[in-house]
Each structure stands twice: as C-alpha cells, then as structure tokens.
Scaffold this motif. Sequence first.
Motif, PDB file in Angstrom:
ATOM      1  N   LEU A   1       0.915  -1.117   0.050  1.00 33.84           N
ATOM      2  CA  LEU A   1      -0.117  -0.059  -0.042  1.00 33.84           C
ATOM      3  C   LEU A   1       0.970   1.241  -0.080  1.00 33.84           C
ATOM      4  O   LEU A   1       0.572   2.110  -0.700  1.00 33.84           O
ATOM      5  CB  LEU A   1      -0.971  -0.007   1.223  1.00 33.84           C
ATOM      6  CG  LEU A   1      -1.667   1.418   1.412  1.00 33.84           C
ATOM      7  CD1 LEU A   1      -2.583   1.624   0.014  1.00 33.84           C
ATOM      8  CD2 LEU A   1      -2.491   1.166   2.828  1.00 33.84           C
ATOM      9  N   THR A   2       2.000   1.443   0.915  1.00 30.11           N
ATOM     10  CA  THR A   2       2.704   2.411   0.741  1.00 30.11           C
ATOM     11  C   THR A   2       3.409   2.646  -0.582  1.00 30.11           C
ATOM     12  O   THR A   2       3.616   3.858  -1.119  1.00 30.11           O
ATOM     13  CB  THR A   2       3.843   2.455   1.779  1.00 30.11           C
ATOM     14  OG1 THR A   2       3.159   1.960   3.300  1.00 30.11           O
ATOM     15  CG2 THR A   2       5.007   3.475   1.962  1.00 30.11           C
TER      16      THR A   2
ATOM     17  N   PHE B   1       2.237   1.859  -3.424  1.00 34.01           N
ATOM     18  CA  PHE B   1       1.296   2.126  -4.209  1.00 34.01           C
ATOM     19  C   PHE B   1       0.739   3.566  -4.109  1.00 34.01           C
ATOM     20  O   PHE B   1       0.805   4.411  -4.953  1.00 34.01           O
ATOM     21  CB  PHE B   1      -0.165   1.168  -3.962  1.00 34.01           C
ATOM     22  CG  PHE B   1      -1.167   1.912  -4.718  1.00 34.01           C
ATOM     23  CD1 PHE B   1      -1.520   1.346  -5.973  1.00 34.01           C
ATOM     24  CD2 PHE B   1      -2.125   2.794  -4.152  1.00 34.01           C
ATOM     25  CE1 PHE B   1      -2.650   1.813  -6.645  1.00 34.01           C
ATOM     26  CE2 PHE B   1      -3.350   3.189  -4.603  1.00 34.01           C
ATOM     27  CZ  PHE B   1      -3.383   2.849  -6.212  1.00 34.01           C
ATOM     28  N   ILE B   2       0.814   3.967  -2.820  1.00 36.96           N
ATOM     29  CA  ILE B   2       0.487   5.517  -2.749  1.00 36.96           C
ATOM     30  C   ILE B   2       1.636   6.275  -3.093  1.00 36.96           C
ATOM     31  O   ILE B   2       1.403   7.562  -4.001  1.00 36.96           O
ATOM     32  CB  ILE B   2       0.302   6.003  -1.094  1.00 36.96           C
ATOM     33  CG1 ILE B   2      -1.066   4.986  -0.594  1.00 36.96           C
ATOM     34  CG2 ILE B   2       0.259   7.219  -1.001  1.00 36.96           C
ATOM     35  CD1 ILE B   2      -1.114   5.060   0.899  1.00 36.96           C
ATOM     36  N   GLU B   3       2.814   6.065  -3.147  1.00 32.60           N
ATOM     37  CA  GLU B   3       4.109   6.876  -3.552  1.00 32.60           C
ATOM     38  C   GLU B   3       4.033   6.681  -4.907  1.00 32.60           C
ATOM     39  O   GLU B   3       4.117   7.983  -5.590  1.00 32.60           O
ATOM     40  CB  GLU B   3       5.274   6.051  -3.031  1.00 32.60           C
ATOM     41  CG  GLU B   3       6.539   6.992  -3.250  1.00 32.60           C
ATOM     42  CD  GLU B   3       7.558   6.615  -2.700  1.00 32.60           C
ATOM     43  OE1 GLU B   3       8.575   7.443  -2.456  1.00 32.60           O
ATOM     44  OE2 GLU B   3       7.688   5.428  -2.323  1.00 32.60           O
ATOM     45  N   ALA B   4       3.622   5.845  -5.710  1.00 38.52           N
ATOM     46  CA  ALA B   4       3.611   5.778  -7.179  1.00 38.52           C
ATOM     47  C   ALA B   4       2.172   6.196  -7.901  1.00 38.52           C
ATOM     48  O   ALA B   4       2.618   7.002  -8.831  1.00 38.52           O
ATOM     49  CB  ALA B   4       3.587   4.113  -7.646  1.00 38.52           C
ATOM     50  N   ASN B   5       1.289   6.551  -7.111  1.00 37.98           N
ATOM     51  CA  ASN B   5       0.097   7.106  -7.649  1.00 37.98           C
ATOM     52  C   ASN B   5      -0.185   8.527  -7.095  1.00 37.98           C
ATOM     53  O   ASN B   5      -1.328   9.195  -7.196  1.00 37.98           O
ATOM     54  CB  ASN B   5      -1.059   6.365  -7.435  1.00 37.98           C
ATOM     55  CG  ASN B   5      -0.915   4.896  -8.397  1.00 37.98           C
ATOM     56  OD1 ASN B   5      -1.176   4.835  -9.491  1.00 37.98           O
ATOM     57  ND2 ASN B   5      -0.291   3.835  -7.784  1.00 37.98           N
ATOM     58  N   HIS B   6       0.546   9.029  -6.138  1.00 37.59           N
ATOM     59  CA  HIS B   6       0.436  10.333  -5.494  1.00 37.59           C
ATOM     60  C   HIS B   6       0.575  11.546  -6.667  1.00 37.59           C
ATOM     61  O   HIS B   6       1.747  11.399  -6.982  1.00 37.59           O
ATOM     62  CB  HIS B   6       1.145  10.399  -4.102  1.00 37.59           C
ATOM     63  CG  HIS B   6       0.740  11.245  -3.230  1.00 37.59           C
ATOM     64  ND1 HIS B   6       0.565  12.628  -3.277  1.00 37.59           N
ATOM     65  CD2 HIS B   6       0.008  11.126  -2.112  1.00 37.59           C
ATOM     66  CE1 HIS B   6       0.218  13.003  -2.477  1.00 37.59           C
ATOM     67  NE2 HIS B   6      -0.119  12.233  -1.331  1.00 37.59           N
ATOM     68  N   PRO B   7       0.030  12.553  -6.292  1.00 36.93           N
ATOM     69  CA  PRO B   7       0.501  13.741  -7.254  1.00 36.93           C
ATOM     70  C   PRO B   7       1.383  14.472  -6.769  1.00 36.93           C
ATOM     71  O   PRO B   7       2.017  15.312  -7.666  1.00 36.93           O
ATOM     72  CB  PRO B   7      -0.870  14.497  -7.259  1.00 36.93           C
ATOM     73  CG  PRO B   7      -1.784  14.188  -6.181  1.00 36.93           C
ATOM     74  CD  PRO B   7      -1.349  12.646  -5.817  1.00 36.93           C
ATOM     75  N   TYR B   8       1.796  14.245  -5.321  1.00 37.68           N
ATOM     76  CA  TYR B   8       2.730  15.300  -4.975  1.00 37.68           C
ATOM     77  C   TYR B   8       4.340  14.544  -5.439  1.00 37.68           C
ATOM     78  O   TYR B   8       4.525  13.446  -5.533  1.00 37.68           O
ATOM     79  CB  TYR B   8       3.103  15.218  -3.490  1.00 37.68           C
ATOM     80  CG  TYR B   8       1.808  16.350  -2.890  1.00 37.68           C
ATOM     81  CD1 TYR B   8       1.016  16.969  -3.829  1.00 37.68           C
ATOM     82  CD2 TYR B   8       1.589  16.202  -1.639  1.00 37.68           C
ATOM     83  CE1 TYR B   8       0.007  17.804  -3.322  1.00 37.68           C
ATOM     84  CE2 TYR B   8       0.372  16.764  -1.152  1.00 37.68           C
ATOM     85  CZ  TYR B   8      -0.139  17.748  -1.768  1.00 37.68           C
ATOM     86  OH  TYR B   8      -1.237  18.480  -1.494  1.00 37.68           O
ATOM     87  N   GLU B   9       5.219  15.398  -5.407  1.00 40.13           N
ATOM     88  CA  GLU B   9       6.683  15.043  -5.861  1.00 40.13           C
ATOM     89  C   GLU B   9       7.423  14.209  -4.515  1.00 40.13           C
ATOM     90  O   GLU B   9       7.886  13.140  -4.691  1.00 40.13           O
ATOM     91  CB  GLU B   9       7.365  16.166  -6.223  1.00 40.13           C
ATOM     92  CG  GLU B   9       8.813  15.788  -6.360  1.00 40.13           C
ATOM     93  CD  GLU B   9       9.851  16.992  -6.694  1.00 40.13           C
ATOM     94  OE1 GLU B   9      11.010  17.143  -6.473  1.00 40.13           O
ATOM     95  OE2 GLU B   9       9.077  18.184  -7.198  1.00 40.13           O
ATOM     96  N   THR B  10       6.968  14.709  -3.493  1.00 29.53           N
ATOM     97  CA  THR B  10       7.199  14.036  -2.222  1.00 29.53           C
ATOM     98  C   THR B  10       6.201  14.018  -1.363  1.00 29.53           C
ATOM     99  O   THR B  10       5.976  14.979  -0.571  1.00 29.53           O
ATOM    100  CB  THR B  10       8.616  14.952  -1.582  1.00 29.53           C
ATOM    101  OG1 THR B  10       9.589  15.123  -2.739  1.00 29.53           O
ATOM    102  CG2 THR B  10       9.128  14.087  -0.403  1.00 29.53           C
TER     103      THR B  10
END
Length: 153
Positions: free
Chosen positions: A113-114, A116-125
Amino acid sequence: MDLVRLNCRQSAACTRVIGRLAECGLLTSSARIACISTASELFLNTPVVLVLTTLPDSEAASTLAQQAIDARLAACVTELSTVKSRYRWKGKVEVAEELQLLFKTSLARGDELTRFIEANHPYETPEIVSWQADASAAYGQWITAETQRPLNV
C-alpha cells in the motif's frame, strides 16, 4: 468456565465461548487448553497497519482512495478533513490546504500500500506516515479478509 465468563464483555461472545467449551467436553487437560485457546482468540486484538497521507484536493483524494480499495490494498479509507499544512519546500515556507486520508490495511499489505500511494500520489514528495496498531478482533479480521489478494481461478 468462570474464568472465561470473567473475560466475556458481550453476551453473544460469551454464549459462543461457553458453547465452544461445551462442545469440547472439557474432559482432559489438553481439551481444556485447546478450548480456552480457541475461546481466547475471540478476544485478542488483531494487528493492522494505518497509513496517513495528504492530497491537494477532493478529486485526487477520492481517486487515490478508490484505487486502493479496488486493488484490495486497503479495507477502508477515511477522509479525515481539510487541514492547513505549513512546511518548508525548496527553501521557501509554504502554506496549503490539503485533505488527509487514513488508510486501514493488513500487515501483509502494508508495504505494498505504501508503494502504491507513493507511485500514484500527485505530489513529488508525498507525506506517507504509517504505523502498526491493534484493532478489535472482529474489525482486524474484517480488514484482513478485505485486503486478501484475489485468487486467480
């Protein structure tokens, strides 16, 4: 049975425990241990993983939450509220309104899940904060069941 009754907090659970003990017959020490072990499983907390992140708007939050649910990476995603974040970014102090999401998942799916969130999140960081918590037995079992990988048949 009195020891088990002392640990029962809900009458339905207590009835199940007493019924299970009666089924076992409690004829031998090993039967008593097996029954008490089975009965105590009804009251043990279940470890789960909580993951917190912030998103820029309702549309991004809704999309990420739905994708995680659809992929069975989270059993539940709670939109907590709009928050005001103040942070230093690239040498400048920024202030932004964001939406917080709290994902609930199983130990087995927490790392996935972590990622997945990192790969699909709109923020750079993106902010991704996770921790293990104890859930009630029933809620934890529900989370585990809802985040199991589907079987390819």
